[in-house]
Scaffold this motif. Sequence first.
Motif, PDB file in Angstrom:
ATOM      1  N   GLU A  62       3.845 -10.141  -5.484  1.00  0.00           N
ATOM      2  CA  GLU A  62       3.571 -10.031  -6.931  1.00  0.00           C
ATOM      3  C   GLU A  62       4.470  -8.977  -7.586  1.00  0.00           C
ATOM      4  N   LYS A  63       4.906  -7.995  -6.759  1.00  0.00           N
ATOM      5  CA  LYS A  63       5.822  -6.972  -7.292  1.00  0.00           C
ATOM      6  C   LYS A  63       7.271  -7.392  -7.131  1.00  0.00           C
ATOM      7  N   GLY A  64       7.495  -8.625  -6.692  1.00  0.00           N
ATOM      8  CA  GLY A  64       8.859  -9.143  -6.528  1.00  0.00           C
ATOM      9  C   GLY A  64       9.505  -8.730  -5.220  1.00  0.00           C
ATOM     10  N   LEU A  65       8.694  -8.244  -4.242  1.00  0.00           N
ATOM     11  CA  LEU A  65       9.263  -7.834  -2.953  1.00  0.00           C
ATOM     12  C   LEU A  65       9.038  -8.929  -1.915  1.00  0.00           C
ATOM     13  N   SER A  66       9.982  -9.079  -1.007  1.00  0.00           N
ATOM     14  CA  SER A  66       9.809 -10.139   0.001  1.00  0.00           C
ATOM     15  C   SER A  66       8.961  -9.651   1.184  1.00  0.00           C
ATOM     16  N   GLU A  67       8.852  -8.333   1.359  1.00  0.00           N
ATOM     17  CA  GLU A  67       8.102  -7.794   2.494  1.00  0.00           C
ATOM     18  C   GLU A  67       7.205  -6.636   2.029  1.00  0.00           C
ATOM     19  N   ILE A  68       6.225  -6.288   2.850  1.00  0.00           N
ATOM     20  CA  ILE A  68       5.392  -5.121   2.524  1.00  0.00           C
ATOM     21  C   ILE A  68       6.285  -3.880   2.627  1.00  0.00           C
ATOM     22  N   PRO A  69       6.395  -3.063   1.561  1.00  0.00           N
ATOM     23  CA  PRO A  69       7.272  -1.892   1.655  1.00  0.00           C
ATOM     24  C   PRO A  69       6.679  -0.829   2.582  1.00  0.00           C
ATOM     25  N   VAL A  70       7.552  -0.087   3.239  1.00  0.00           N
ATOM     26  CA  VAL A  70       7.090   0.920   4.212  1.00  0.00           C
ATOM     27  C   VAL A  70       6.205   1.975   3.549  1.00  0.00           C
ATOM     28  N   GLU A  71       6.402   2.191   2.241  1.00  0.00           N
ATOM     29  CA  GLU A  71       5.573   3.188   1.520  1.00  0.00           C
ATOM     30  C   GLU A  71       4.103   2.753   1.525  1.00  0.00           C
ATOM     31  N   ASP A  72       3.842   1.448   1.703  1.00  0.00           N
ATOM     32  CA  ASP A  72       2.453   0.950   1.711  1.00  0.00           C
ATOM     33  C   ASP A  72       1.826   0.984   3.099  1.00  0.00           C
ATOM     34  N   TYR A  73       2.609   1.282   4.126  1.00  0.00           N
ATOM     35  CA  TYR A  73       2.099   1.166   5.495  1.00  0.00           C
ATOM     36  C   TYR A  73       0.819   1.987   5.708  1.00  0.00           C
ATOM     37  N   GLU A  74       0.848   3.252   5.219  1.00  0.00           N
ATOM     38  CA  GLU A  74      -0.324   4.091   5.477  1.00  0.00           C
ATOM     39  C   GLU A  74      -1.538   3.662   4.660  1.00  0.00           C
ATOM     40  N   LYS A  75      -1.284   2.886   3.577  1.00  0.00           N
ATOM     41  CA  LYS A  75      -2.416   2.400   2.773  1.00  0.00           C
ATOM     42  C   LYS A  75      -3.128   1.234   3.477  1.00  0.00           C
ATOM     43  N   MET A  76      -2.512   0.686   4.500  1.00  0.00           N
ATOM     44  CA  MET A  76      -3.119  -0.449   5.219  1.00  0.00           C
ATOM     45  C   MET A  76      -4.150   0.100   6.205  1.00  0.00           C
ATOM     46  N   VAL A  77      -5.326   0.381   5.643  1.00  0.00           N
ATOM     47  CA  VAL A  77      -6.332   1.149   6.386  1.00  0.00           C
ATOM     48  C   VAL A  77      -6.757   0.453   7.683  1.00  0.00           C
ATOM     49  N   TYR A  78      -6.982  -0.854   7.600  1.00  0.00           N
ATOM     50  CA  TYR A  78      -7.481  -1.537   8.802  1.00  0.00           C
ATOM     51  C   TYR A  78      -6.363  -1.702   9.839  1.00  0.00           C
ATOM     52  N   LYS A 105      -9.738 -10.074  10.684  1.00  0.00           N
ATOM     53  CA  LYS A 105      -9.841  -9.025   9.658  1.00  0.00           C
ATOM     54  C   LYS A 105      -8.470  -8.364   9.432  1.00  0.00           C
ATOM     55  N   LEU A 106      -7.757  -8.174  10.515  1.00  0.00           N
ATOM     56  CA  LEU A 106      -6.416  -7.582  10.422  1.00  0.00           C
ATOM     57  C   LEU A 106      -5.488  -8.508   9.629  1.00  0.00           C
ATOM     58  N   ARG A 107      -5.563  -9.797   9.969  1.00  0.00           N
ATOM     59  CA  ARG A 107      -4.693 -10.769   9.279  1.00  0.00           C
ATOM     60  C   ARG A 107      -5.004 -10.792   7.790  1.00  0.00           C
ATOM     61  N   ALA A 108      -6.284 -10.706   7.461  1.00  0.00           N
ATOM     62  CA  ALA A 108      -6.673 -10.744   6.039  1.00  0.00           C
ATOM     63  C   ALA A 108      -6.018  -9.570   5.303  1.00  0.00           C
ATOM     64  N   GLU A 109      -6.007  -8.386   5.928  1.00  0.00           N
ATOM     65  CA  GLU A 109      -5.395  -7.232   5.242  1.00  0.00           C
ATOM     66  C   GLU A 109      -3.874  -7.426   5.102  1.00  0.00           C
ATOM     67  N   ILE A 110      -3.265  -7.943   6.163  1.00  0.00           N
ATOM     68  CA  ILE A 110      -1.806  -8.138   6.114  1.00  0.00           C
ATOM     69  C   ILE A 110      -1.438  -9.162   5.031  1.00  0.00           C
ATOM     70  N   VAL A 111      -2.209 -10.250   4.979  1.00  0.00           N
ATOM     71  CA  VAL A 111      -1.943 -11.293   3.967  1.00  0.00           C
ATOM     72  C   VAL A 111      -2.115 -10.706   2.556  1.00  0.00           C
ATOM     73  N   GLN A 112      -3.167  -9.905   2.389  1.00  0.00           N
ATOM     74  CA  GLN A 112      -3.414  -9.295   1.066  1.00  0.00           C
ATOM     75  C   GLN A 112      -2.248  -8.378   0.657  1.00  0.00           C
ATOM     76  N   PHE A 113      -1.783  -7.537   1.566  1.00  0.00           N
ATOM     77  CA  PHE A 113      -0.673  -6.629   1.231  1.00  0.00           C
ATOM     78  C   PHE A 113       0.630  -7.402   1.000  1.00  0.00           C
ATOM     79  N   SER A 114       0.824  -8.502   1.752  1.00  0.00           N
ATOM     80  CA  SER A 114       2.037  -9.329   1.548  1.00  0.00           C
ATOM     81  C   SER A 114       1.992  -9.936   0.152  1.00  0.00           C
ATOM     82  N   ARG A 115       0.806 -10.431  -0.223  1.00  0.00           N
ATOM     83  CA  ARG A 115       0.654 -11.069  -1.532  1.00  0.00           C
ATOM     84  C   ARG A 115       0.953 -10.045  -2.638  1.00  0.00           C
ATOM     85  N   GLU A 116       0.391  -8.844  -2.479  1.00  0.00           N
ATOM     86  CA  GLU A 116       0.618  -7.806  -3.498  1.00  0.00           C
ATOM     87  C   GLU A 116       2.103  -7.450  -3.592  1.00  0.00           C
ATOM     88  N   ALA A 117       2.771  -7.427  -2.432  1.00  0.00           N
ATOM     89  CA  ALA A 117       4.213  -7.115  -2.429  1.00  0.00           C
ATOM     90  C   ALA A 117       4.971  -8.213  -3.181  1.00  0.00           C
TER      91      ALA A 117
END
Length: 546
Positions: free
Chosen positions: A362-378, A348-360
């Motif tokens: 899509e925004k042209g970022l290579s990594e999940i930005p730190v501003e999104d860290y707290e949004k990673m609820v799981y 379940k944790l991996r699924a959330e990380i993969v989803q946030f990586s994919r969204e990043a």
Amino acid sequence: MYTYGILSTVLLSAGTLVAIVYLVKFIYSYWFNCLSNIPGPSPPSWWLGHLGILYRSPAGVIERQWYEKFGHTWRVKGICGKNILMTADPKIIQFVWQTSGYTFERVPINVQLAKLLTGPSILWAQHEDHKRHRSVMLPAFGTKESRALTPVFRTAAIKLCGVWKDRLAMAKSGCLVLNMPAEIARATLDAIGHAAFDYDFGAIEDKDNELANIFQNLFMTIRGLPSKRKIFAESFFTNYFPASLVQYMKYIPSKGIKHMNKSLEVSTKVAQDLVARKNERLIMGKEGRDVMSLLVKSNASEIEQTKLSDEEVYAQMNAMMVAGNETTSTTLTWTLWELARHPEIQAKLRAEIVQFSREAQEKGLSEIPVEDYEKMVYTTAVMKETIRFHTPIMMSTRVATRDAIIPLSKPIQTTDGQTITQIPVTKGTSVFASYAQYNRLPEIWGPDSYSYNPDRWLGMVEPSIKLGPYNNLGIFGAGIHACIGWRFAIIEYQTFLIQFINDFTFEMTEASSKVRRTRASVMLPLVEGEEDQGCQLPLLVKRNRN
Ligand code: HEM
């Protein structure tokens, strides 16, 4: 002959006087102490009290038994019958640690050990000195400053994962068994080197790195499973000897003290070199954002309240490595262990990380930005649950520097039949907080507080008594000595976790099912039957094909 006679009479009289003073002190602390009517367990021995159990038994187990028998607060015995107040009561912890300032200070043994290990650092400083150290260091650990370090943490995490991938590529079975604490501690040391000192320790690649090797297993070597004799001697020296004599502890020829002396020598040498380089850069007008640059700048300050001496600057570097390295690496280790024990939580944790990586991406970022860290609820739920369940620093101790009245959240029935809602304590009374038990109180964390369940954080109700800087957890202390590096630690923790779970799958091994939680200042894993091998938690690691 005559002189010899006088000398021996003087020595004998002095010895007798000292013995009488100690005897009176013991009798007083045994019979006439302010805690004498607080119920508590009988000590297994008079000379060691409960200290042997508290420092040598598996972490957290005995505290739970005492809590179940006596409630939130109970009395334990120190050496020679000395009464100590022990508690998991949020109100006591809030009062003693968070709101009463320097009325309660660190106990002498910890102050002296901190000096032996780090020099005159923030971990040793008290009162006005402590205020000065803290005010110089705090600005380097704000939210903005800690977030700005994310790329540094990411680089260290990617480097370690790269080393594991290379080793996996060579492994015929496609999997590896890695001793997690040893592996991760090198990467967290490199991360702290870059983030705090703008310096490359090179610990991930260089297995002979002297500093890394000294910091490897540091707490296990100096504090893990101490002998009964050692516990007694340390407590005796620090309780009954003047502080001016206690500093000579460094000459005791024990393995732990030798290791501390060596660690101080090696890390001070590195710190001196770093400070010299920083000074040169400062003269050239090149200011860094790292902690060390700030300390060096304060060193050059003319204002007494914000000035640190050279020795104090070197000591802060040692303090950050002692306070910030094994705490973070062990937290990551326990997290991977829980994830290996609970593959469904890992998935379940991996699924959330993969989803946030994919969204990043899509925004042209290579990594999940730190501003999104707290949004990673799981992900944050897993982190909070791990540090709740495997409290890294399980116990904290304080001593009253003057008489005080301690409030209770739950009344106590005393041994003489009274019901009390507060405990008056005299100067010199020791208070032990069991953060481990506080972090498992069913009334705060729910009826299943003794099990590992990240989902509890998805609907958590705030407790009425607020404690510490992070989600009311008894993790980073509270008040004047609360962890200055907590934001740094949380961002580092999340960055490493994201990288590990994105790249690898972790599974249990035979040895990791025999892991025992051991107290050594920080709670460390030992494998049962292999305690002499030191800190160990071997997990099976496989590469993910994302
Ligand atoms: C998971 C990681 C960490 C945990 C669990 C942790 C826990 C704690 C706790 C419980 C205290 C309070 C001790 C007391 O009450 O006497 C503390 C203090 C401290 N921590 Fe942390 N810590 C962590 C990471 C860090 C990091 C990364 C740094 C620095 C880079 C750091 C630097 C310090 C310092 C300097 C103090 C002493 C503060 C003072 O006395 O004013 N810690 N930490």
